[in-house]
Design a protein around this motif. Structure first.
Motif, PDB file in Angstrom:
ATOM      1  N   LYS A  74       0.823  -1.213   0.000  1.00 43.31           N
ATOM      2  CA  LYS A  74       0.000   0.000   0.000  1.00 43.31           C
ATOM      3  C   LYS A  74       0.860   1.268   0.000  1.00 43.31           C
ATOM      4  CE  LYS A  74      -3.641   2.308   2.727  1.00 43.31           C
ATOM      5  NZ  LYS A  74      -4.795   2.297   1.786  1.00 43.31           N
ATOM      6  N   SER A  75       1.924   1.251   0.781  1.00 38.52           N
ATOM      7  CA  SER A  75       2.782   2.441   0.908  1.00 38.52           C
ATOM      8  C   SER A  75       3.774   2.589  -0.239  1.00 38.52           C
ATOM      9  CB  SER A  75       3.553   2.389   2.229  1.00 38.52           C
ATOM     10  OG  SER A  75       4.545   1.370   2.186  1.00 38.52           O
ATOM     11  N   GLY A  76       4.002   1.502  -0.975  1.00 35.45           N
ATOM     12  CA  GLY A  76       4.978   1.534  -2.048  1.00 35.45           C
ATOM     13  C   GLY A  76       6.357   1.055  -1.629  1.00 35.45           C
ATOM     14  N   LYS A  77       6.494   0.672  -0.361  1.00 34.42           N
ATOM     15  CA  LYS A  77       7.780   0.164   0.116  1.00 34.42           C
ATOM     16  C   LYS A  77       8.121  -1.152  -0.578  1.00 34.42           C
ATOM     17  CE  LYS A  77      10.336  -0.519   4.426  1.00 34.42           C
ATOM     18  NZ  LYS A  77      10.254  -0.534   5.918  1.00 34.42           N
ATOM     19  N   ARG A  78       7.090  -1.921  -0.898  1.00 31.55           N
ATOM     20  CA  ARG A  78       7.242  -3.118  -1.719  1.00 31.55           C
ATOM     21  C   ARG A  78       6.335  -2.929  -2.922  1.00 31.55           C
ATOM     22  NH1 ARG A  78       5.921  -9.510  -0.096  1.00 31.55           N
ATOM     23  NH2 ARG A  78       6.469 -10.375  -2.148  1.00 31.55           N
ATOM     24  N   THR A  79       6.816  -3.254  -4.101  1.00 30.16           N
ATOM     25  CA  THR A  79       6.022  -3.002  -5.301  1.00 30.16           C
ATOM     26  C   THR A  79       5.754  -4.270  -6.100  1.00 30.16           C
ATOM     27  OG1 THR A  79       8.008  -2.503  -6.611  1.00 30.16           O
ATOM     28  CG2 THR A  79       6.925  -0.654  -5.514  1.00 30.16           C
ATOM     29  N   ASP A  80       4.580  -4.291  -6.701  1.00 28.86           N
ATOM     30  CA  ASP A  80       4.165  -5.355  -7.595  1.00 28.86           C
ATOM     31  C   ASP A  80       3.009  -4.778  -8.410  1.00 28.86           C
ATOM     32  OD1 ASP A  80       4.041  -8.500  -8.183  1.00 28.86           O
ATOM     33  OD2 ASP A  80       1.997  -7.739  -7.997  1.00 28.86           O
ATOM     34  N   PRO A  81       3.022  -4.928  -9.725  1.00 30.47           N
ATOM     35  CA  PRO A  81       1.985  -4.324 -10.556  1.00 30.47           C
ATOM     36  C   PRO A  81       0.561  -4.657 -10.126  1.00 30.47           C
ATOM     37  CG  PRO A  81       3.742  -5.179 -11.933  1.00 30.47           C
ATOM     38  CD  PRO A  81       4.031  -5.643 -10.527  1.00 30.47           C
ATOM     39  N   LEU A  82       0.349  -5.881  -9.681  1.00 33.47           N
ATOM     40  CA  LEU A  82      -0.985  -6.314  -9.278  1.00 33.47           C
ATOM     41  C   LEU A  82      -1.260  -6.023  -7.805  1.00 33.47           C
ATOM     42  CD1 LEU A  82      -3.618  -7.695 -10.049  1.00 33.47           C
ATOM     43  CD2 LEU A  82      -2.542  -9.900  -9.586  1.00 33.47           C
ATOM     44  N   PHE A 170      15.437 -10.123  -3.912  1.00 34.19           N
ATOM     45  CA  PHE A 170      16.269  -9.646  -2.799  1.00 34.19           C
ATOM     46  C   PHE A 170      17.724  -9.502  -3.259  1.00 34.19           C
ATOM     47  CE2 PHE A 170      13.017 -11.450   0.275  1.00 34.19           C
ATOM     48  CZ  PHE A 170      12.727 -10.241   0.873  1.00 34.19           C
ATOM     49  N   LYS A 171      18.198 -10.478  -4.014  1.00 35.08           N
ATOM     50  CA  LYS A 171      19.599 -10.485  -4.471  1.00 35.08           C
ATOM     51  C   LYS A 171      19.905  -9.262  -5.334  1.00 35.08           C
ATOM     52  CE  LYS A 171      22.928 -13.343  -7.073  1.00 35.08           C
ATOM     53  NZ  LYS A 171      23.963 -13.393  -6.020  1.00 35.08           N
ATOM     54  N   SER A 172      18.962  -8.882  -6.160  1.00 29.54           N
ATOM     55  CA  SER A 172      19.165  -7.753  -7.070  1.00 29.54           C
ATOM     56  C   SER A 172      18.723  -6.421  -6.469  1.00 29.54           C
ATOM     57  CB  SER A 172      18.387  -7.992  -8.369  1.00 29.54           C
ATOM     58  OG  SER A 172      16.987  -8.016  -8.117  1.00 29.54           O
ATOM     59  N   SER A 173      18.230  -6.467  -5.211  1.00 28.80           N
ATOM     60  CA  SER A 173      17.720  -5.279  -4.503  1.00 28.80           C
ATOM     61  C   SER A 173      16.440  -4.725  -5.116  1.00 28.80           C
ATOM     62  CB  SER A 173      18.783  -4.171  -4.441  1.00 28.80           C
ATOM     63  OG  SER A 173      19.891  -4.596  -3.669  1.00 28.80           O
ATOM     64  N   LYS A 174      15.759  -5.517  -5.942  1.00 27.09           N
ATOM     65  CA  LYS A 174      14.455  -5.092  -6.438  1.00 27.09           C
ATOM     66  C   LYS A 174      13.424  -5.148  -5.305  1.00 27.09           C
ATOM     67  CE  LYS A 174      15.086  -6.479 -11.261  1.00 27.09           C
ATOM     68  NZ  LYS A 174      14.625  -7.379 -12.356  1.00 27.09           N
ATOM     69  N   ARG A 175      13.695  -6.000  -4.343  1.00 24.34           N
ATOM     70  CA  ARG A 175      12.875  -6.051  -3.133  1.00 24.34           C
ATOM     71  C   ARG A 175      13.782  -5.820  -1.939  1.00 24.34           C
ATOM     72  NH1 ARG A 175       9.237 -11.052  -0.527  1.00 24.34           N
ATOM     73  NH2 ARG A 175       8.834  -9.952   1.442  1.00 24.34           N
ATOM     74  N   SER A 176      13.420  -4.860  -1.111  1.00 28.18           N
ATOM     75  CA  SER A 176      14.262  -4.538   0.054  1.00 28.18           C
ATOM     76  C   SER A 176      13.418  -4.020   1.208  1.00 28.18           C
ATOM     77  CB  SER A 176      15.321  -3.500  -0.322  1.00 28.18           C
ATOM     78  OG  SER A 176      14.706  -2.320  -0.826  1.00 28.18           O
ATOM     79  N   ASN A 177      12.231  -4.608   1.384  1.00 32.47           N
ATOM     80  CA  ASN A 177      11.316  -4.085   2.402  1.00 32.47           C
ATOM     81  C   ASN A 177      11.379  -4.819   3.733  1.00 32.47           C
ATOM     82  OD1 ASN A 177      10.037  -6.415   1.171  1.00 32.47           O
ATOM     83  ND2 ASN A 177       8.160  -5.819   2.227  1.00 32.47           N
ATOM     84  N   ASP A 178      12.338  -5.708   3.911  1.00 32.34           N
ATOM     85  CA  ASP A 178      12.428  -6.467   5.163  1.00 32.34           C
ATOM     86  C   ASP A 178      13.742  -6.205   5.895  1.00 32.34           C
ATOM     87  OD1 ASP A 178       9.892  -7.678   5.102  1.00 32.34           O
ATOM     88  OD2 ASP A 178      10.584  -9.178   3.692  1.00 32.34           O
ATOM     89  N   ASP A 179      13.965  -4.934   6.227  1.00 30.91           N
ATOM     90  CA  ASP A 179      15.128  -4.509   7.019  1.00 30.91           C
ATOM     91  C   ASP A 179      16.466  -4.892   6.385  1.00 30.91           C
ATOM     92  OD1 ASP A 179      13.355  -3.517   8.917  1.00 30.91           O
ATOM     93  OD2 ASP A 179      13.274  -5.441   9.954  1.00 30.91           O
ATOM     94  N   GLU A 180      16.479  -5.162   5.100  1.00 32.65           N
ATOM     95  CA  GLU A 180      17.681  -5.458   4.318  1.00 32.65           C
ATOM     96  C   GLU A 180      18.400  -6.743   4.727  1.00 32.65           C
ATOM     97  OE1 GLU A 180      20.252  -2.096   4.113  1.00 32.65           O
ATOM     98  OE2 GLU A 180      18.782  -0.860   3.065  1.00 32.65           O
ATOM     99  N   MET A 181      17.847  -7.472   5.693  1.00 38.55           N
ATOM    100  CA  MET A 181      18.507  -8.722   6.100  1.00 38.55           C
ATOM    101  C   MET A 181      18.540  -9.723   4.954  1.00 38.55           C
ATOM    102  SD  MET A 181      17.597 -11.387   9.186  1.00 38.55           S
ATOM    103  CE  MET A 181      18.091 -10.231  10.460  1.00 38.55           C
ATOM    104  N   MET A 182      17.367  -9.910   4.304  1.00 40.53           N
ATOM    105  CA  MET A 182      17.315 -10.865   3.212  1.00 40.53           C
ATOM    106  C   MET A 182      18.098 -10.373   1.997  1.00 40.53           C
ATOM    107  SD  MET A 182      16.091 -13.738   3.904  1.00 40.53           S
ATOM    108  CE  MET A 182      16.349 -14.209   2.191  1.00 40.53           C
ATOM    109  N   THR A 183      18.164  -9.066   1.824  1.00 40.77           N
ATOM    110  CA  THR A 183      18.943  -8.513   0.717  1.00 40.77           C
ATOM    111  C   THR A 183      20.413  -8.894   0.862  1.00 40.77           C
ATOM    112  OG1 THR A 183      17.416  -6.642   0.594  1.00 40.77           O
ATOM    113  CG2 THR A 183      19.529  -6.402  -0.528  1.00 40.77           C
TER     114      THR A 183
END
Length: 205
Positions: A74-82, A170-183
């Motif tokens: 909702k906030s845009g911190k994580r994005t997905d077209p759908l 996570f590897k490519s930093s396209k997703r980074s909304n979980d405190d960067e631990m998984m990144t």
């Protein structure tokens, strides 16, 4: 030294989770079921997934984690077209009700399609990779993949396609909304390791 650090972290994480888990999650299962109709096409009526294996199973997921992901969409911190569009009109109560409903559903066990690949994934899941600094997945997600509330999600039975897609994000930093631990962890993993651990988790119970 590396296995010792994992064991210490593992014990501390579960001790913290035990205290957090005592707080009752506020969400209405019946209300969530009524609101979940729009979600069924992708996630299944009972949250066990739709036609596309790259869409996640939501059944049995930790409710606090589901709320966080919806709020991030909702906030845009994580994005997905759908999902960004689906989450946009949801109120906090809507998110809690939906999370409560899906958390109450029973996830259907999955299965690894490639035994050899799954065996390689098991070694990473349980022992990590000391040479590259990859932590054992079970340190945060538990030996059976049931997760640690509220922060670390359940991964058992999730489709290999979805898990691989998220780890690569996570590897490519396209997703980074979980405190960067998984990144940080995924960045150190090879694509072959990601595929292997994703295969293993699909059949983990």
């Amino acid at each position: 030294m590396f296995p010792v650090r994992i064991s210490v972290f593992f014990g501390v994480a579960f001790a913290l989770a035990a205290g957090i888990a005592q707080a009752k999650f506020e969400g209405d299962v019946a209300a969530g079921k009524a609101k979940a109709g729009a979600c069924a096409a992708c996630h299944g009526v009972d949250g066990n997934g739709g036609a596309d294996p790259s869409w996640p199973k939501l059944a049995g997921q930790i409710p606090e984690y589901l709320v966080k992901q919806l709020a991030d969409f909702k906030s845009g911190k994580r994005t997905d077209p759908l999902m960004s569009g689906m989450a946009a009109p949801l109120s906090e109560k809507d998110m809690k009700d939906l999370a409560a409903y899906y958390a109450a559903q029973k996830i259907k066990p999955g299965a690894a399609a490639n035994k050899e690949l799954a065996e390689k994934g098991e070694r990473i899941y349980r022992g990590g990779n000391a040479k590259t600094g990859v932590s054992a997945c079970m340190s945060c997600h538990g030996p059976s993949g049931h997760g640690i509330p509220p922060r670390f999600p359940r991964v058992t039975g999730q489709t290999a396609s979805y898990t691989e897609k998220q780890l690569l994000a996570f590897k490519s930093s396209k997703r980074s909304n979980d405190d960067e631990m998984m990144t940080r962890i995924a960045f150190r993993m090879s694509e072959a390791e990601i595929k292997a651990v994703s295969e293993y988790m699909a059949g983990l119970h």
